[in-house]
Structures are given as C-alpha cells and as structure tokens.
Write a protein that holds these residues in place. Structure first.
Motif, PDB file in Angstrom:
ATOM      1  N   ASP A 184      42.099  36.368  29.613  1.00 15.86           N
ATOM      2  CA  ASP A 184      43.234  35.680  30.237  1.00 15.86           C
ATOM      3  C   ASP A 184      44.007  36.603  31.180  1.00 15.86           C
ATOM      4  N   ASP A 185      43.997  37.899  30.883  1.00 15.44           N
ATOM      5  CA  ASP A 185      44.704  38.853  31.744  1.00 15.44           C
ATOM      6  C   ASP A 185      43.920  39.175  33.017  1.00 15.44           C
ATOM      7  N   LEU A 186      42.663  38.721  33.081  1.00 19.11           N
ATOM      8  CA  LEU A 186      41.818  39.021  34.235  1.00 19.11           C
ATOM      9  C   LEU A 186      41.722  37.847  35.201  1.00 19.11           C
ATOM     10  N   ARG A 187      42.552  36.813  34.985  1.00 18.11           N
ATOM     11  CA  ARG A 187      42.544  35.680  35.909  1.00 18.11           C
ATOM     12  C   ARG A 187      42.811  36.173  37.327  1.00 18.11           C
ATOM     13  N   GLY A 188      42.084  35.604  38.284  1.00 20.02           N
ATOM     14  CA  GLY A 188      42.153  36.062  39.664  1.00 20.02           C
ATOM     15  C   GLY A 188      40.977  36.941  40.037  1.00 20.02           C
TER      16      GLY A 188
END
Length: 662
Positions: free
Chosen positions: A382-386
């Motif tokens: 989720d922290d790697l979205r993008g």
C-alpha cells in the motif's frame, strides 16, 4: 476433518521442538514449572497490620524457606507469608502426630533420607495445576488471536501489532512483580476474589493467574512452521474461517504445546527434587523475573530472531517431509486457497503478451526477514502506490530462478528511477530446508548479484496468499495496486519487459523511458530431462536397485541406464532432503538430455564428474570443488543439446539434492 486434525498435530509437534521456541523455554521453565512445584512458596495465615515480622510455629514443625506470595507466581501451601517489605510474616503448618505417615516421612528427611524421604514428606501435598493452566492459556490465546486477532483489530481500527505489545507489557509487568513484592501485591488484588473461591474449591495459590500468563504468552508465541501455519494464517487474516480451519488451528496449537508442557513438567519436577530450589526460593523467583523481563525486551527488539538464524534448523528435514506430502497439500489446498483478496488472480492467464486485470495484489504477510531495504525494514504494498511493482517468487538454489534473476535484476537497475519508480520484491520461499537459513539466503542472493529488496517467506504465507505453485513466478502490479500480468517459470522476458514499460508510461504519461535491457535468454530450447530430485518425497525417475527408500543402504549402479533416469552405487543415506554418500565408492549415474547439467551439492570435498556420449565413450572429466552452504554447481556446460550419461564420484559425507538441466 480427521485428516486435518492429524496434519495439525504433526505440524504443531514439529514446531514445538524447532529452534523458534527456544526463547520461550526459560519462561515456561520458571513460570509453568518451578513456580508450580510443591513447597516452592507456601501460602499464609494472617498478616499483621503493622507489617512487623511475626513467626508462628507448631511444636513439631520446622522452618521452611520463605518466599513472597504472589497473585500470578505464588508457591505451595503450608508455610509463609510476607509483609509489604518482603519480610517473613507468618510460618504455619498443621500439627502432625509422630505416628502418622507424614511425621515418619519428616523424621526420615531430617535423618538425611534423600529424595525418597522428601517425596514422603510431600506425600500429603497435592500437585499444582500451574503447568497445565499456563499451557492451556497459551493454546487458547494462540488459537483465538491467530484466527480472529487480525479481523478484530482491523474492525476496531487498531494497529495489527497491538496484541504483541500487550503481551510484551504483560510479560514485563509479571517479571517486575516477581522481583518486587510490593508491586506484586498490587498485581494480586484483582485475583483475591478468584483466589478465595479457588481456595474453597481446593485450588492451589500458585495456580492463580497461571491461565492469564498463558494468554499473554500465546500472543507472543510465533511458531516457525510451514504450510500448516500458512493455511491457518491466510484463513484467519481473510476471514475464511470454518469448522475445518478451527480444527486445524486448535490441533496445531495443541501439537506445538505438548513439548512445552513436557518442559514445564520437567521444571516442576526439578524444583521439587533439587534442594537448592527449596533453599533459595527468593533468589530463584528473582531470576525468573529477570528472565521474563529479558525475554520481553528481546522480543521487542526481535533479538530471538538472530538466535534462531544462528542455530541450524534441526527440524528442517521433518518440515520438508510435511511440505512435500501430497496428502498435506491436498488437505490444505495449498496454492489454491481462494479468498476475496486473491480471487481475481484466476482471471490472469500465464504469460499473456498483453496486460490483464487480475484484481488487487494480495498483501505481503508472514515475512520472517527483509534485506536489501533501508535498515532491512519491511516494505508494504500500500505504501508503494504510484510505483510499478514486480513480485518475484524464487529460491536461491533453483536453476530456473538463477537463469531468471539476471533479467529481473537488469529491469530493476534500468527502471528503478523512471517516473514515480519501479520496485522489485523478491519473495524467497524455500524449496529445501537449507534454504530456510537466512545466512544461506543472503549468501545466495549475493552470489547471484541480487540488489533488489528480498523478503524471506519461510512460512509460505505470501506464497499461499498469491496462490502460487512455481519457482520462479512473477506478478506484475500497476501503480494502482492491481495485478496486471502473471508469469510462471522461465522465459517470456521480452513480453514481461514490454509490459513493465507500458505500465510505467500509464503511470507517468510523457515519461522518457531508457532503452530496453539486453540479457541473454538462457531458457532451455527443445526437450530436456526433467528436474531430478534425490529426496524420498520427490524422487520420480529412479531406475536402480534396491528400492529407493529412506535410510542407509547399499545401492548398485544400473549398467544400461534408461534415458532421463538415475541410479546409485555404493552406500548412501537417503532422506527427505536428498542423498548423503556414506562409502568412499559412492556414485550417481544419470542418463540425461540437454545442453547443460547442474546439481545442488552440500558438504566439503571434490566431486569427480565423468561424461559419456550416447555410445558410452568418455568425452569429459572434470573436478567439482564443493564447499560452503549447499548450492548449485555446473557439471556439463555444452554448446548444443546432447544425450549421454554423467557419473559423479561423491566423497563420503557429501549430500546430493537435485539435478537440473538447460
């Protein structure tokens, strides 16, 4: 249902004797064993209001070792109580007649009657239930929170590690209470009413709080298991909980608890029979408190993990046998557990040349260790979205993975800084027991030039969440967290890279892409011999005498070796990992098809490889120097496909795990 219960018990028993439970043993010994011994810390009569030391003895009673009473760690009945400052307040024992069996036992003890006399002296004292209550609390806590903890915390919006920190705090508080009597009195108050009720029912004072302690330990108990725990964890985390899952969970917890209970009972027995434990109860309680606080601090900083990695995984072969069992895999539906989280993965076709919509990427879970990340901290999808993310399942001794890794590493270096970025997460899921050792994985990754982040998935939790079945396997995730491409096995690198580039442009329209990578595709062309295992659980193309079975026996090489089969010569010890040479004349003969032949070897020494063509003529001899952790070694490195036999002369003590072909 019966099969799942048996699988759960077996998996739990293996876990209960594995290295991962070692940090728990000192607490189990003190809290579940020593504190439940007869005569460990007697109960009391009244405590004077002024806190002054008062001693009351019956005429025939002798002084007994003093120790503070406790709500959570109290001792056996029949002797002392302390005041607020830890001083002895009351010593009392029932008056005994000289003619009774108990009095006779007491006279023999004073006369130096040894262990039997001490047993006679305690013949009238009932044993504490403390060891059983501590372990029962652990079983209940582990079962409930493994299945429901994640769901409950998520529903309440609480951190997923809250239960762990509650358990650590409880452990530290109880440890302080064992050391500081006044603080222990405060801890005791909530249990006074329970204690009074228990006294009327015959409950021993040292049993108070034992079940609560077990509940705390169950939250902190992190077993290092394989597919059984993976199935439980995935079911609990996704809410896919039914009667079969509950039966599997409880049976696993009971199996893991049996060795702990044996250890607790051993601690109780030692405390009852060794006089030093009876003479130094106060010092032993303090030592137990220090151990509990040390464990809490160590768990907070994950120090036991370093201990576990430093020790050999002596249960690895047992775990491998469970992992390799077709019955276990079928019963647990490993690689096929369908949840709302991963249901969309079935919409992806293997190796499709265009992007597909395969649903949201399952979360990474059950990861033991991370490396190649800043501070070796975990990554969260989720922290790697993008970013565009590639999740690559691999094992360091797998030749198919080794041929794929140069491509994966080249993509990482080429596109890491393009647009919002490209991330690779190598999920290392072990195929062999030696691949569970972190030091081996780190060394293997270094040898292969792996620079991207690596997650060690020893519990198969992430593997199962992705419904994976292959080494290697790649899951390509777009900037919105959706899986867009799946590739099982080798090959298709140009297609995969083209899709990576397409997703980078989709995430960052107008971005300038660097040129495509240029790495030679080493995927075998044409027909080759299938991967050949020497483990009992996986062997499928053995053609020799006698029957291939676990244990040590003498083998005879097959003279006319059929294509794609192998045989052994000399004496070998075969197990569920591979085959270990016992005699100096140990040989492996393999009839192969392919350009290259590799083998996974472990041990120290020189293997002599003799290669013959299809007519039996020797075409090559080479020495293979083997040392260090088990890994892959080349035996034949050809320029074109060929057929023939390769024979390895293996020195005694060396292990042969598998052959792979290119």
């Amino acid at each position: 249902m019966e099969t799942l219960v048996l699988i759960g018990l077996l998996g739990g028993l293996i876990t209960g004797i594995s290295p991962c439970i070692l940090p728990m043993l000192p607490v189990i010994f003190f809290a579940g064993g020593v504190q439940g011994a007869r005569g460990a810390a007697p109960t009391a009569s009244a405590v004077p209001d002024d806190g002054a030391t008062t001693e009351v003895r019956s005429p025939s009673a002798e002084a007994t070792p003093s120790a503070p009473t406790a709500a959570l760690f109290a001792g056996a009945p029949g002797a002392v109580t302390v005041g607020a400052r830890g001083q002895v307040v009351t010593v009392a024992r029932p008056t005994t007649d000289r003619g009774t069996p108990r009095a006779e036992g007491e006279r023999r003890r004073r006369a130096g009657g040894g262990a039997h006399a001490r047993d006679d002296a305690h013949a009238g004292a009932r044993r504490s239930w403390r060891p059983y209550l501590v372990i029962a609390g652990l079983v209940v806590s582990f079962s409930v929170f493994t299945l429901l903890g994640s769901l409950l915390l998520g529903a309440l919006g609480l951190p997923q590690d809250l239960l762990r920190w509650v358990g650590l705090t409880l452990l530290a508080v109880i440890g302080v209470g064992m050391i500081v009597p006044r603080f222990e009195e405060v801890l005791e108050r909530p249990f006074q009413r329970i204690a009074a009720l228990g006294a009327r029912r015959g409950t021993r004072s040292q049993d108070r709080g034992a079940f609560v302690l077990g509940l705390g330990l169950g939250v902190l108990y992190v077993p290092c298991a394989g597919p059984v725990l993976a199935a439980i964890t995935v079911a609990g985390a996704t809410g896919n909980i039914g009667p079969e899952t509950i039966a599997l969970t409880v049976s696993f917890a009971v199996g893991a608890a049996i060795p702990l209970l044996v250890f607790a009972l051993a601690g109780r027995r030692v405390a009852e029979r060794v006089r030093a434990f009876q003479r130094h109860t106060r010092g032993i309680r303090v030592a137990g408190g220090v151990v509990m606080i040390a464990l809490a601090v160590g768990l907070a900083f994950n120090l036991p993990a370093y201990l576990q990695r430093a020790l050999p995984d002596y249960t690895g072969s047992l775990q491998e046998r469970v992992d390799a069992s077709g019955t276990v895999r079928e019963a647990l539906d490993l690689g096929g557990i369908v949840t709302d989280e991963n249901r969309g993965l079935s919409r992806c076709s293997n190796g499709a040349p265009e992007l597909e919509d395969c649903g949201p990427a399952p979360a990474l879970r059950g990861i033991d260790t991370w490396f190649n990340t800043p501070g070796d901290q975990p990554l969260v999808l989720d922290d790697l979205r993008g970013k565009v993310v590639l999740v690559d399942f691999w094992a360091y001794s797998c030749i198919n993975c080794q041929r794929a890794i140069p491509h994966v590493d080249a993509w990482y270096e080429q596109y890491e800084d393009v647009g919002e970025g490209f991330e690779v997460i190598g999920v290392h899921t072990p195929e062999f027991a030696f691949e569970r050792e972190t030091r081996n994985v780190v060394a293997g990754a270094d040898d292969l030039g792996v620079t991207y982040p690596v997650a060690q998935d020893n519990s198969y939790a992430t593997w199962t969440a992705y419904r994976n079945r292959y080494w290697p396997a790649q899951y390509l995730i777009d900037a919105d967290g959706t899986v867009r491409h799946i590739r099982f096995g080798e090959g298709g690198y140009e297609d995969t890279e083209a899709l990576i580039r397409e997703l980078l442009v989709d995430a960052n329209p107008g971005v300038t892409l660097p040129g495509a990578t240029s790495v030679e595709d080493g995927t075998p062309d044409g027909s080759t011999t299938p991967e050949t295992y020497l483990s009992v659980g996986k062997v499928g193309n053995y053609a020799g005498e006698p029957r291939y079975a676990a244990g040590e026996q003498a083998f005879t090489l097959t003279q006319d070796q059929a294509s794609d089969t192998f045989s052994l010569g000399g004496t070998w010890d075969v197990d569920f990992q591979g085959a270990t040479a016992v005699s100096d004349d140990a040989r492996v003969r393999l009839a192969y098809r392919g350009t290259d032949v590799f083998t996974v070897l472990g041990g120290q020494g020189t293997v002599i490889a003799t290669v013959r063509d299809a007519d039996g003529k020797v075409v090559e001899r080479r020495d293979v120097e083997v040392s260090g952790s088990p890994t892959l070694y080349p035996v034949i490195e050809g320029d074109a496909p060929s057929e023939g036999t390769v024979e390895l002369g293996v020195p005694a003590g060396m292990q042969v795990f598998t052959f792979t072909f290119g």
